[in-house]
Design a protein around this motif. Structure first.
Motif, PDB file in Angstrom:
ATOM      1  N   VAL A 149      13.537   7.089   3.627  1.00 47.56           N
ATOM      2  CA  VAL A 149      13.489   8.462   4.140  1.00 47.56           C
ATOM      3  C   VAL A 149      14.213   9.430   3.207  1.00 47.56           C
ATOM      4  O   VAL A 149      13.640  10.448   2.788  1.00 47.56           O
ATOM      5  N   PRO A 150      15.496   9.181   2.847  1.00 46.63           N
ATOM      6  CA  PRO A 150      16.154  10.122   1.927  1.00 46.63           C
ATOM      7  C   PRO A 150      15.525  10.150   0.538  1.00 46.63           C
ATOM      8  O   PRO A 150      15.575  11.175  -0.139  1.00 46.63           O
ATOM      9  N   VAL A 151      14.926   9.036   0.111  1.00 42.69           N
ATOM     10  CA  VAL A 151      14.277   9.012  -1.197  1.00 42.69           C
ATOM     11  C   VAL A 151      13.090   9.978  -1.219  1.00 42.69           C
ATOM     12  O   VAL A 151      12.946  10.805  -2.129  1.00 42.69           O
ATOM     13  N   VAL A 152      12.235   9.893  -0.208  1.00 37.95           N
ATOM     14  CA  VAL A 152      11.062  10.765  -0.141  1.00 37.95           C
ATOM     15  C   VAL A 152      11.479  12.214   0.097  1.00 37.95           C
ATOM     16  O   VAL A 152      10.899  13.144  -0.475  1.00 37.95           O
ATOM     17  N   ALA A 153      12.507  12.408   0.927  1.00 38.34           N
ATOM     18  CA  ALA A 153      13.002  13.768   1.171  1.00 38.34           C
ATOM     19  C   ALA A 153      13.545  14.378  -0.113  1.00 38.34           C
ATOM     20  O   ALA A 153      13.305  15.557  -0.414  1.00 38.34           O
ATOM     21  N   GLY A 154      14.276  13.578  -0.893  1.00 35.79           N
ATOM     22  CA  GLY A 154      14.779  14.073  -2.170  1.00 35.79           C
ATOM     23  C   GLY A 154      13.655  14.392  -3.134  1.00 35.79           C
ATOM     24  O   GLY A 154      13.722  15.378  -3.884  1.00 35.79           O
ATOM     25  N   LEU A 155      12.608  13.577  -3.109  1.00 35.54           N
ATOM     26  CA  LEU A 155      11.437  13.839  -3.945  1.00 35.54           C
ATOM     27  C   LEU A 155      10.794  15.162  -3.554  1.00 35.54           C
ATOM     28  O   LEU A 155      10.390  15.957  -4.414  1.00 35.54           O
ATOM     29  N   ALA A 156      10.703  15.422  -2.243  1.00 36.64           N
ATOM     30  CA  ALA A 156      10.118  16.677  -1.772  1.00 36.64           C
ATOM     31  C   ALA A 156      10.928  17.873  -2.265  1.00 36.64           C
ATOM     32  O   ALA A 156      10.360  18.910  -2.646  1.00 36.64           O
ATOM     33  N   VAL A 157      12.252  17.740  -2.278  1.00 34.49           N
ATOM     34  CA  VAL A 157      13.103  18.829  -2.769  1.00 34.49           C
ATOM     35  C   VAL A 157      12.843  19.087  -4.247  1.00 34.49           C
ATOM     36  O   VAL A 157      12.708  20.243  -4.683  1.00 34.49           O
ATOM     37  N   ARG A 158      12.740  18.008  -5.039  1.00 27.94           N
ATOM     38  CA  ARG A 158      12.501  18.178  -6.477  1.00 27.94           C
ATOM     39  C   ARG A 158      11.136  18.809  -6.747  1.00 27.94           C
ATOM     40  O   ARG A 158      10.995  19.654  -7.646  1.00 27.94           O
ATOM     41  N   PRO A 178       1.887  16.221  -6.191  1.00 33.72           N
ATOM     42  CA  PRO A 178       3.024  15.531  -6.821  1.00 33.72           C
ATOM     43  C   PRO A 178       3.856  14.722  -5.833  1.00 33.72           C
ATOM     44  O   PRO A 178       4.396  13.666  -6.185  1.00 33.72           O
ATOM     45  N   LEU A 179       3.953  15.204  -4.587  1.00 34.57           N
ATOM     46  CA  LEU A 179       4.731  14.474  -3.588  1.00 34.57           C
ATOM     47  C   LEU A 179       4.076  13.127  -3.274  1.00 34.57           C
ATOM     48  O   LEU A 179       4.752  12.095  -3.233  1.00 34.57           O
ATOM     49  N   VAL A 180       2.768  13.136  -3.065  1.00 35.06           N
ATOM     50  CA  VAL A 180       2.059  11.892  -2.765  1.00 35.06           C
ATOM     51  C   VAL A 180       2.118  10.938  -3.943  1.00 35.06           C
ATOM     52  O   VAL A 180       2.365   9.739  -3.788  1.00 35.06           O
ATOM     53  N   VAL A 181       1.905  11.467  -5.156  1.00 36.44           N
ATOM     54  CA  VAL A 181       1.957  10.627  -6.349  1.00 36.44           C
ATOM     55  C   VAL A 181       3.343  10.020  -6.518  1.00 36.44           C
ATOM     56  O   VAL A 181       3.497   8.821  -6.802  1.00 36.44           O
ATOM     57  N   GLY A 182       4.388  10.830  -6.334  1.00 32.89           N
ATOM     58  CA  GLY A 182       5.753  10.327  -6.457  1.00 32.89           C
ATOM     59  C   GLY A 182       6.075   9.280  -5.409  1.00 32.89           C
ATOM     60  O   GLY A 182       6.732   8.269  -5.704  1.00 32.89           O
ATOM     61  N   ALA A 183       5.614   9.510  -4.171  1.00 32.27           N
ATOM     62  CA  ALA A 183       5.856   8.540  -3.107  1.00 32.27           C
ATOM     63  C   ALA A 183       5.140   7.223  -3.391  1.00 32.27           C
ATOM     64  O   ALA A 183       5.689   6.137  -3.155  1.00 32.27           O
ATOM     65  N   HIS A 186       7.041   5.368  -6.047  1.00 31.14           N
ATOM     66  CA  HIS A 186       8.229   4.747  -5.461  1.00 31.14           C
ATOM     67  C   HIS A 186       7.837   3.477  -4.714  1.00 31.14           C
ATOM     68  O   HIS A 186       8.504   2.439  -4.843  1.00 31.14           O
ATOM     69  N   ALA A 187       6.761   3.551  -3.933  1.00 28.06           N
ATOM     70  CA  ALA A 187       6.307   2.384  -3.182  1.00 28.06           C
ATOM     71  C   ALA A 187       5.883   1.258  -4.125  1.00 28.06           C
ATOM     72  O   ALA A 187       6.165   0.081  -3.873  1.00 28.06           O
ATOM     73  N   ASP A 188       5.214   1.623  -5.234  1.00 24.71           N
ATOM     74  CA  ASP A 188       4.778   0.616  -6.195  1.00 24.71           C
ATOM     75  C   ASP A 188       5.979  -0.053  -6.862  1.00 24.71           C
ATOM     76  O   ASP A 188       6.013  -1.283  -7.008  1.00 24.71           O
ATOM     77  N   ALA A 189       6.971   0.739  -7.260  1.00 25.93           N
ATOM     78  CA  ALA A 189       8.172   0.180  -7.881  1.00 25.93           C
ATOM     79  C   ALA A 189       8.921  -0.710  -6.905  1.00 25.93           C
ATOM     80  O   ALA A 189       9.433  -1.777  -7.267  1.00 25.93           O
ATOM     81  N   LEU A 190       8.979  -0.287  -5.648  1.00 26.81           N
ATOM     82  CA  LEU A 190       9.647  -1.084  -4.630  1.00 26.81           C
ATOM     83  C   LEU A 190       8.912  -2.392  -4.398  1.00 26.81           C
ATOM     84  O   LEU A 190       9.527  -3.456  -4.267  1.00 26.81           O
ATOM     85  N   GLY A 191       7.570  -2.331  -4.382  1.00 28.81           N
ATOM     86  CA  GLY A 191       6.775  -3.547  -4.213  1.00 28.81           C
ATOM     87  C   GLY A 191       6.988  -4.529  -5.356  1.00 28.81           C
ATOM     88  O   GLY A 191       7.093  -5.741  -5.138  1.00 28.81           O
ATOM     89  N   GLU A 192       7.072  -4.003  -6.584  1.00 31.39           N
ATOM     90  CA  GLU A 192       7.309  -4.866  -7.736  1.00 31.39           C
ATOM     91  C   GLU A 192       8.694  -5.521  -7.652  1.00 31.39           C
ATOM     92  O   GLU A 192       8.857  -6.694  -7.991  1.00 31.39           O
ATOM     93  N   ALA A 193       9.679  -4.745  -7.210  1.00 30.03           N
ATOM     94  CA  ALA A 193      11.027  -5.292  -7.079  1.00 30.03           C
ATOM     95  C   ALA A 193      11.075  -6.389  -6.015  1.00 30.03           C
ATOM     96  O   ALA A 193      11.710  -7.431  -6.207  1.00 30.03           O
ATOM     97  N   LEU A 194      10.376  -6.167  -4.911  1.00 25.04           N
ATOM     98  CA  LEU A 194      10.335  -7.177  -3.852  1.00 25.04           C
ATOM     99  C   LEU A 194       9.605  -8.429  -4.328  1.00 25.04           C
ATOM    100  O   LEU A 194      10.026  -9.556  -4.043  1.00 25.04           O
ATOM    101  N   SER A 195       8.493  -8.218  -5.059  1.00 27.96           N
ATOM    102  CA  SER A 195       7.741  -9.362  -5.568  1.00 27.96           C
ATOM    103  C   SER A 195       8.582 -10.178  -6.541  1.00 27.96           C
ATOM    104  O   SER A 195       8.529 -11.402  -6.536  1.00 27.96           O
ATOM    105  N   ALA A 196       9.362  -9.503  -7.380  1.00 27.48           N
ATOM    106  CA  ALA A 196      10.209 -10.186  -8.341  1.00 27.48           C
ATOM    107  C   ALA A 196      11.260 -11.040  -7.655  1.00 27.48           C
ATOM    108  O   ALA A 196      11.745 -12.023  -8.220  1.00 27.48           O
ATOM    109  N   ARG A 197      11.602 -10.668  -6.422  1.00 30.01           N
ATOM    110  CA  ARG A 197      12.589 -11.429  -5.658  1.00 30.01           C
ATOM    111  C   ARG A 197      11.942 -12.417  -4.707  1.00 30.01           C
ATOM    112  O   ARG A 197      12.589 -12.960  -3.813  1.00 30.01           O
ATOM    113  N   GLY A 198      10.620 -12.623  -4.857  1.00 29.90           N
ATOM    114  CA  GLY A 198       9.922 -13.589  -4.033  1.00 29.90           C
ATOM    115  C   GLY A 198       9.676 -13.126  -2.617  1.00 29.90           C
ATOM    116  O   GLY A 198       9.530 -13.928  -1.705  1.00 29.90           O
TER     117      GLY A 198
END
Length: 203
Positions: A149-158, A178-183, A186-198
């Motif tokens: 929530v704060p990540v997306v809210a911060g993106l909206a501010v930027r 830009p908000l949708v693309v940024g979100a 973020h979701a893609d990077a988070l998914g990659e991080a989760l995948s890397a951790r199994g």
């Protein structure tokens, strides 16, 4: 896991030492209480209590401001709308309720490790096994939702600030794309991080 998204600030305050379940229960009770406070004066008292809790947590005022900063423009818009329909008192009351609820939720994330929050939710959600769901995955989903929530809210501010710099602050498209693309990034990077951790969707 905490490094993925978390705003956790290490510390040894009484709030840090409270069990995650107690903090979540307290958050629910406090947000309910905010809805029951009828006047700006009563909510000003609640704001003083929230400020005291932040001081006791010793997370720093920069971290505290970071929790409510992303919703400042939403608060301004909410105040304006409520001012038109409910008058000054109703506008102040509604806006304070939202800002204080966000601040309290932020305090929970600042003083609770993501891993501890997930473990607490997983224990409480054990009942969902009856429906064929995995409590760990449900708790992970809830924890990441809270952290995002704060990540997306911060993106909206930027994005909003970039709009103003380009002189297109009235363009819905210039804000939404830009908000949708940024979100999504973020979701893609988070998914990659989760995948890397199994922790991907594979069985």
């Amino acid at each position: 896991m905490n490094g993925l998204t978390g705003a956790y600030v290490p510390g040894s305050s009484a709030l840090h030492r409270l069990p995650p379940g107690a903090k979540l229960l307290g958050l629910a009770a406090a947000c309910t209480g905010l809805l029951l406070l009828p006047t700006p004066a009563a909510l000003a008292g609640a704001a003083a209590v929230v400020a005291l809790l932040y001081a006791l947590s010793r997370v720093g005022w920069a971290a505290a401001w970071a929790q409510v900063k992303p919703v400042r423009w939403f608060a301004v818009a909410l105040f304006a709308v409520q001012l038109a329909f409910s008058g000054p008192e109703g506008a102040v009351t509604a806006t304070l309720r939202v800002v204080l609820a966000v601040a309290l939720a932020g305090l929970v994330t600042l003083t609770t490790r993501t891993s501890d929050l997930m473990a607490c939710l997983e224990r409480r959600l054990a009942v969902v096994r009856v429906a064929g769901l995995d409590p760990f995955r449900v708790s992970l989903l809830l924890s990441l939702t809270l952290r995002s929530v704060p990540v997306v809210a911060g993106l909206a501010v930027r994005v909003r600030e970039a709009q103003r710099a380009r002189g297109v602050e009235r363009s819905v498209r210039a804000f939404a794309v830009p908000l949708v693309v940024g979100a999504l990034r973020h979701a893609d990077a988070l998914g990659e991080a989760l995948s890397a951790r199994g922790l991907d969707d594979a069985d």
